[in-house]
Write a protein that holds these residues in place. Structure first.
Motif, PDB file in Angstrom:
ATOM      1  N   ILE A  94     -19.442  23.321  11.951  1.00 44.52           N
ATOM      2  CA  ILE A  94     -18.191  23.903  11.484  1.00 44.52           C
ATOM      3  C   ILE A  94     -18.227  25.428  11.645  1.00 44.52           C
ATOM      4  CG2 ILE A  94     -17.779  22.068   9.797  1.00 44.52           C
ATOM      5  CD1 ILE A  94     -18.768  24.228   7.694  1.00 44.52           C
ATOM      6  N   ASP A  95     -17.049  26.034  11.640  1.00 44.62           N
ATOM      7  CA  ASP A  95     -16.937  27.491  11.610  1.00 44.62           C
ATOM      8  C   ASP A  95     -16.300  27.875  10.286  1.00 44.62           C
ATOM      9  OD1 ASP A  95     -17.756  27.810  14.422  1.00 44.62           O
ATOM     10  OD2 ASP A  95     -15.847  26.795  14.818  1.00 44.62           O
ATOM     11  N   VAL A  96     -16.760  29.003   9.733  1.00 48.55           N
ATOM     12  CA  VAL A  96     -16.269  29.397   8.413  1.00 48.55           C
ATOM     13  C   VAL A  96     -15.604  30.762   8.505  1.00 48.55           C
ATOM     14  CG1 VAL A  96     -16.895  29.776   5.992  1.00 48.55           C
ATOM     15  CG2 VAL A  96     -18.187  28.133   7.373  1.00 48.55           C
ATOM     16  N   ILE A  97     -14.463  30.879   7.832  1.00 51.21           N
ATOM     17  CA  ILE A  97     -13.820  32.181   7.683  1.00 51.21           C
ATOM     18  C   ILE A  97     -13.703  32.448   6.184  1.00 51.21           C
ATOM     19  CG2 ILE A  97     -11.777  33.565   8.168  1.00 51.21           C
ATOM     20  CD1 ILE A  97     -11.201  31.454  10.448  1.00 51.21           C
ATOM     21  N   PHE A  98     -14.326  33.546   5.735  1.00 52.70           N
ATOM     22  CA  PHE A  98     -14.220  33.940   4.332  1.00 52.70           C
ATOM     23  C   PHE A  98     -13.028  34.874   4.184  1.00 52.70           C
ATOM     24  CE2 PHE A  98     -18.717  33.016   5.021  1.00 52.70           C
ATOM     25  CZ  PHE A  98     -19.032  32.236   3.919  1.00 52.70           C
ATOM     26  N   VAL A  99     -12.259  34.700   3.118  1.00 51.82           N
ATOM     27  CA  VAL A  99     -11.165  35.632   2.859  1.00 51.82           C
ATOM     28  C   VAL A  99     -11.322  36.187   1.447  1.00 51.82           C
ATOM     29  CG1 VAL A  99      -9.607  34.322   4.360  1.00 51.82           C
ATOM     30  CG2 VAL A  99      -9.530  33.932   1.913  1.00 51.82           C
ATOM     31  N   SER A 100     -10.958  37.449   1.307  1.00 56.76           N
ATOM     32  CA  SER A 100     -11.045  38.068  -0.011  1.00 56.76           C
ATOM     33  C   SER A 100     -10.129  39.277  -0.033  1.00 56.76           C
ATOM     34  CB  SER A 100     -12.482  38.502  -0.289  1.00 56.76           C
ATOM     35  OG  SER A 100     -12.535  39.116  -1.556  1.00 56.76           O
ATOM     36  N   GLY A 101      -9.282  39.368  -1.044  1.00 54.73           N
ATOM     37  CA  GLY A 101      -8.389  40.521  -1.155  1.00 54.73           C
ATOM     38  C   GLY A 101      -7.623  40.714   0.128  1.00 54.73           C
ATOM     39  N   GLU A 102      -7.887  41.840   0.798  1.00 56.16           N
ATOM     40  CA  GLU A 102      -7.163  42.127   2.031  1.00 56.16           C
ATOM     41  C   GLU A 102      -8.122  42.231   3.207  1.00 56.16           C
ATOM     42  OE1 GLU A 102      -4.215  45.231   1.602  1.00 56.16           O
ATOM     43  OE2 GLU A 102      -2.926  43.613   0.865  1.00 56.16           O
ATOM     44  N   ALA A 103      -9.071  41.299   3.284  1.00 59.24           N
ATOM     45  CA  ALA A 103     -10.025  41.324   4.393  1.00 59.24           C
ATOM     46  C   ALA A 103     -10.572  39.930   4.638  1.00 59.24           C
ATOM     47  CB  ALA A 103     -11.172  42.294   4.069  1.00 59.24           C
ATOM     48  N   ILE A 104     -11.088  39.747   5.849  1.00 54.00           N
ATOM     49  CA  ILE A 104     -11.710  38.464   6.185  1.00 54.00           C
ATOM     50  C   ILE A 104     -13.035  38.717   6.897  1.00 54.00           C
ATOM     51  CG2 ILE A 104      -9.429  37.429   6.471  1.00 54.00           C
ATOM     52  CD1 ILE A 104      -9.999  37.284   9.503  1.00 54.00           C
ATOM     53  N   ALA A 105     -13.895  37.697   6.918  1.00 56.09           N
ATOM     54  CA  ALA A 105     -15.139  37.774   7.677  1.00 56.09           C
ATOM     55  C   ALA A 105     -15.435  36.395   8.236  1.00 56.09           C
ATOM     56  CB  ALA A 105     -16.287  38.248   6.773  1.00 56.09           C
ATOM     57  N   GLY A 106     -15.954  36.391   9.451  1.00 60.57           N
ATOM     58  CA  GLY A 106     -16.195  35.110  10.114  1.00 60.57           C
ATOM     59  C   GLY A 106     -17.668  34.740  10.121  1.00 60.57           C
ATOM     60  N   LEU A 107     -17.915  33.445  10.094  1.00 63.36           N
ATOM     61  CA  LEU A 107     -19.285  32.944  10.208  1.00 63.36           C
ATOM     62  C   LEU A 107     -19.247  31.703  11.106  1.00 63.36           C
ATOM     63  CD1 LEU A 107     -22.231  33.313   9.188  1.00 63.36           C
ATOM     64  CD2 LEU A 107     -21.690  31.623   7.428  1.00 63.36           C
ATOM     65  N   PRO A 108     -19.286  31.928  12.435  1.00 64.29           N
ATOM     66  CA  PRO A 108     -19.225  30.775  13.335  1.00 64.29           C
ATOM     67  C   PRO A 108     -20.532  30.000  13.330  1.00 64.29           C
ATOM     68  CG  PRO A 108     -19.503  32.792  14.584  1.00 64.29           C
ATOM     69  CD  PRO A 108     -19.342  33.205  13.152  1.00 64.29           C
ATOM     70  N   ARG A 109     -20.470  28.800  13.855  1.00 69.15           N
ATOM     71  CA  ARG A 109     -21.646  27.924  13.875  1.00 69.15           C
ATOM     72  C   ARG A 109     -22.792  28.509  14.684  1.00 69.15           C
ATOM     73  NH1 ARG A 109     -18.488  23.331  17.156  1.00 69.15           N
ATOM     74  NH2 ARG A 109     -16.759  24.320  16.087  1.00 69.15           N
ATOM     75  N   SER A 110     -22.485  29.466  15.574  1.00 70.00           N
ATOM     76  CA  SER A 110     -23.517  30.019  16.455  1.00 70.00           C
ATOM     77  C   SER A 110     -24.408  31.042  15.748  1.00 70.00           C
ATOM     78  CB  SER A 110     -22.844  30.673  17.672  1.00 70.00           C
ATOM     79  OG  SER A 110     -21.932  31.663  17.225  1.00 70.00           O
ATOM     80  N   THR A 111     -24.024  31.438  14.541  1.00 68.12           N
ATOM     81  CA  THR A 111     -24.765  32.496  13.853  1.00 68.12           C
ATOM     82  C   THR A 111     -25.980  31.940  13.114  1.00 68.12           C
ATOM     83  OG1 THR A 111     -22.741  33.761  13.594  1.00 68.12           O
ATOM     84  CG2 THR A 111     -24.566  34.328  12.129  1.00 68.12           C
ATOM     85  N   GLN A 112     -27.106  32.630  13.347  1.00 68.83           N
ATOM     86  CA  GLN A 112     -28.332  32.271  12.633  1.00 68.83           C
ATOM     87  C   GLN A 112     -28.309  32.941  11.268  1.00 68.83           C
ATOM     88  OE1 GLN A 112     -31.150  33.042  15.855  1.00 68.83           O
ATOM     89  NE2 GLN A 112     -32.705  32.282  14.405  1.00 68.83           N
ATOM     90  N   ILE A 113     -28.719  32.218  10.249  1.00 69.23           N
ATOM     91  CA  ILE A 113     -28.673  32.752   8.886  1.00 69.23           C
ATOM     92  C   ILE A 113     -30.079  32.751   8.312  1.00 69.23           C
ATOM     93  CG2 ILE A 113     -27.692  32.426   6.573  1.00 69.23           C
ATOM     94  CD1 ILE A 113     -25.551  30.593   8.048  1.00 69.23           C
ATOM     95  N   GLU A 114     -30.478  33.941   7.839  1.00 72.40           N
ATOM     96  CA  GLU A 114     -31.757  33.994   7.142  1.00 72.40           C
ATOM     97  C   GLU A 114     -31.468  34.389   5.709  1.00 72.40           C
ATOM     98  OE1 GLU A 114     -35.827  36.108   8.182  1.00 72.40           O
ATOM     99  OE2 GLU A 114     -34.585  35.598   9.939  1.00 72.40           O
ATOM    100  N   ILE A 115     -31.911  33.581   4.787  1.00 73.34           N
ATOM    101  CA  ILE A 115     -31.580  33.865   3.395  1.00 73.34           C
ATOM    102  C   ILE A 115     -32.466  35.005   2.903  1.00 73.34           C
ATOM    103  CG2 ILE A 115     -31.532  32.916   1.055  1.00 73.34           C
ATOM    104  CD1 ILE A 115     -30.812  30.204   2.504  1.00 73.34           C
ATOM    105  N   GLY A 116     -31.837  36.014   2.273  1.00 76.13           N
ATOM    106  CA  GLY A 116     -32.551  37.186   1.808  1.00 76.13           C
ATOM    107  C   GLY A 116     -32.235  38.382   2.682  1.00 76.13           C
ATOM    108  N   GLU A 117     -32.671  39.574   2.174  1.00 77.04           N
ATOM    109  CA  GLU A 117     -32.397  40.798   2.926  1.00 77.04           C
ATOM    110  C   GLU A 117     -33.408  40.967   4.032  1.00 77.04           C
ATOM    111  OE1 GLU A 117     -30.955  44.341   0.486  1.00 77.04           O
ATOM    112  OE2 GLU A 117     -31.467  42.846  -1.039  1.00 77.04           O
ATOM    113  N   ALA A 118     -33.015  41.659   5.089  1.00 69.23           N
ATOM    114  CA  ALA A 118     -33.900  41.840   6.237  1.00 69.23           C
ATOM    115  C   ALA A 118     -35.053  42.757   5.867  1.00 69.23           C
ATOM    116  CB  ALA A 118     -33.119  42.425   7.396  1.00 69.23           C
TER     117      ALA A 118
END
Lengths: 143, 367, 205
Positions: C181-205
């Motif tokens: 799946i692809d995810v689009i986050f919305v909040s207030g007056e902005a959005i951010a995308g998280l497509p399936r192709s993105t690697q996610i590492e939990i925690g700060e770099a």
């Protein structure tokens, strides 16, 4: 006549009939567009064998509009073809019909129904003239 | 390596201009109007609508004019229009039993209820060119009183239905998703809904050839025309906001019910089976061909051996779309210079190898 | 006349459907091309409550008659949204998340388990759901580090309200690539995308 039937007649109106009726309307109705008018298509469905399972036959062009009168009535139209003005006017008269059914009927729908009757009748009598009347000629040696 | 080739823009521009000029033809002749095309060349326009799979007379007439009367190119234009036009939804299934009939014939029952109506047919015409047609005054159509017997027109196939000598239509299944080859690529085996859709928009010539092949013994079904009817039917759509369906106009269709023999199987008693044809407008030949091919394609359903092209759904459905066919065929004339160079190189190499081998063999033979 | 012909079904959509949907489409494209970057987008629709306006903007730009929308239980409870969405976007509302092309959720907590959603097939990876989910804010949440196509090195991302289990589901989603799946986050007056192709590492770099 139900609203459903009235909408069916409006869908068969031509643009001139709708225009003339609107021009002759006592007080020009105030209205706003809620959606459209817009043209698109719908997929027509047939049935296997005529009465069996449905299948997609092919598409047909269609125009539609949704309007709201200043008096609050919301009118819809769906008409075959791509005539946006016709779709708009048909939606307007659907809205008017809701409060003034009789006026819409006498000023507009009756005329359209008459024309449709005449056209349908012409096709029917022309078709009837091509009816085959079989007769069987007696043959053989019977006395 | 990919070598882009440029050039020819001026040639293309001028070719298009020449095409437009030829399309217009001699300027001393009046420009043909779309109304003239739509009404006087009506059956060509019907074919464009049927195979373009879009019911719109004005667009089909425009396509015909733009394509200089080349029907396949006109159909291509209509396909292209269709793909960029939004689809608002679906109609209710057309009810052909309520058709306002303009022609209705049966080859199986002489005295069928409702009678036989020839309508505007070419049947029984002499097929001799008529030099007086140009500019001739044409009589208006004859008229006859519509009697009560014109009203009820039961479908011929219902007449044998109660004896169970003929298969029925089957049930309309609720809640079953109806296949749509304009949305999902074809995959096989394809069910009858997809097959009928493909046939309804298929090329008339292709279907005619296939239908004819079944008559000549390539999957013999011994067909009879149960009924052909042409006429107008209402188009109804549901308006979700109102919660009821509305009739939004009417269209003309041709319907053919072909009755075919079936000798029965272990599971099914002998009875007549049926093929179905439903085509936009007046397209009788195509509706008949469609019904023959529909029946042939039901081989799997009846447990018949698939022995002929008309029974092979992959063969039939993959080649019935003339826009697809023409696209792949006509692309051959576009530049294939690099492809061909590669092939040429390959043939040269093979030729060298062949000649070397021949020389070697000669040498060996001489030694 | 049914309840749904009440006037509010008919108002609140895009005022200029063509221009509005093209503008929104452009921003959504940017958001999915640059995963995790917050893109400003002001809502152009005013849908009936409780539909989140920005999520509806995106739906109105992307959905049509041929797509279906699943509303999370918090949104589906209200009667108006289904009729409103159908009239304004053409899309039908489905109660079955598995057959939805679009999933709209009022918050990450009300999302159905991602494993229930369509992830496409190996030959048709496009037959998958697009999830549009409202979050309270784009910062202050559990931090993750994104990498992959559209991200130069790494991209920090910490939308508020996304729980660890949901991040774990999203990590698993990436593992399905090219399905997923692809995810689009919305909040207030902005959005951010998280497509399936993105690697996610939990925690700060």
């Amino acid at each position: 006549m139900t609203r459903q039937e009235a909408m069916g007649v409006l869908a068969r109106a031509n643009r001139e009939e709708l225009h003339d009726a609107l021009d002759a309307w006592p007080e020009p109705p105030q209205s706003e567009a809620l959606r459209g008018p817009e043209a698109g298509m719908i997929m027509l469905r047939g049935r296997a064998g005529g009465g069996g399972a449905s299948f997609n036959l092919g598409e047909v062009t269609m125009a539609r509009a949704t309007v709201r009168l200043s008096t609050g009535e919301v009118g819809f139209s769906c008409v075959l073809g791509r005539d946006l003005e016709k779709a708009w006017l048909a939606a307007l008269f659907d809205a008017l019909w809701q409060s003034e059914a009789e006026a819409v009927d006498t000023r507009l729908l009756a005329g359209i129904r008459n024309r449709l009757d005449v056209e349908g009748r012409q096709t029917a009598v022309e078709t009837a003239a091509t009816r085959v009347n079989f007769f069987t000629m007696t043959r053989g040696e019977d006395e | 390596m990919y070598v882009a080739v440029k050039g020819g823009e001026r040639a293309i521009r001028n070719a298009h201009r020449l095409l437009a000029d030829k399309r217009r033809g001699p300027r001393n002749l009046p420009d043909i109007t779309l109304e003239q095309i739509a009404t006087q060349l009506a059956l060509s326009v019907d074919r464009i609508m049927s195979e373009g799979s879009l019911y719109d007379r004005d667009l089909a007439a425009l396509a015909m004019k733009q394509a200089r009367g080349d029907l396949i190119d006109a159909i291509f234009l209509v396909h292209a229009y269709r793909t960029i036009t939004p689809r608002f939804g679906f109609s209710e299934p057309l009810d052909t039993s309520k058709m306002r009939v303009e022609r209705r014939v049966s080859a199986t029952f002489k005295d069928l209820p409702g009678g036989q109506l020839l309508g505007p047919t070419f049947d029984y015409t002499h097929r001799l060119l008529d030099p007086t047609l140009e500019g001739a005054e044409i009589d208006e159509a004859a008229r006859a009183e519509v009697t009560d017997e014109d009203r009820p027109m039961p479908r011929v196939t219902d007449l044998l239905g109660h004896e169970e000598l003929i298969e029925d239509d089957g049930e309309a299944q609720e809640g079953v998703e109806i296949g749509d080859l304009t949305r999902e690529p074809l995959s096989f085996p394809a069910d009858r809904d997809l097959r009928l859709q493909a046939l309804a928009r298929g090329d008339e010539g292709f279907l005619l050839g296939l239908g004819y092949s079944t008559q000549r013994g390539y999957s013999r079904t011994h067909p009879f025309v149960g009924e052909i009817r042409i006429g107008t039917v209402d188009v109804e759509v549901e308006i979700p906001e109102l919660g009821f369906t509305v009739s939004i106009g009417e269209i003309q269709v041709t319907e053919c019910r072909m009755v075919t023999q079936f000798k029965g199987s272990a599971k099914a008693p002998p009875q007549f089976t049926r093929g179905y044809g439903l085509v936009f407008d007046q397209s009788e030949r195509k509706a008949m061909a469609m019904s023959l091919v529909d029946r042939a394609l039901r081989a799997r359903e009846f447990g018949e051996d698939v022995v002929a092209p008309a029974q092979d759904e992959e063969f039939v459905l993959s080649h019935s779309d003339n826009v697809q066919s023409t696209g792949f065929l006509e692309h051959l004339k576009l530049p294939h210079y690099v492809d061909f160079q590669a092939e040429l190189d390959f043939v040269r190499r093979m030729r060298h190898e062949y000649e070397d081998r021949a020389a070697q063999e000669n040498k060996e033979a001489a030694e | 006349m049914t309840l749904e012909t009440r006037a509010d079904t008919f108002s609140g959509g895009f005022l200029r459907p063509v221009f509005d949907s093209q503008s929104v489409f452009r921003i959504v494209l940017d958001a999915l091309a640059r995963p995790g970057q917050v893109k400003p987008l002001a809502a152009r629709t005013s849908p009936p409550k409780p539909l989140p306006p920005l999520a509806v903007d995106i739906t109105a730009a992307l959905a049509d008659q041929e797509t279906s929308v699943y509303l999370c239980p918090a949104l589906a409870k209200a009667k108006t949204p289904a009729g409103w969405l159908r009239f304004q976007t053409g899309a039908s509302v489905t109660a079955n998340p598995a057959e939805a092309d679009f999933v709209i959720a009022a918050s990450p907590q009300t999302l159905p388990p991602l494993s229930q959603l369509a992830v496409g097939m190996p030959d048709y990876p496009d037959r998958s759901a697009t999830v549009i989910v409202a979050v309270p804010s784009f910062d202050g949440g559990l931090p993750v580090t994104l990498s992959g196509p559209g991200i130069k090195n790494q991209q920090a991302f910490a939308p508020d309200g996304v729980s660890l289990p949901l991040w774990q589901q999203l990590v698993a989603n990436h593992a399905l690539y090219p399905r997923g799946i692809d995810v689009i986050f919305v909040s207030g007056e902005a959005i951010a995308g998280l497509p399936r192709s993105t690697q996610i590492e939990i925690g700060e770099a």
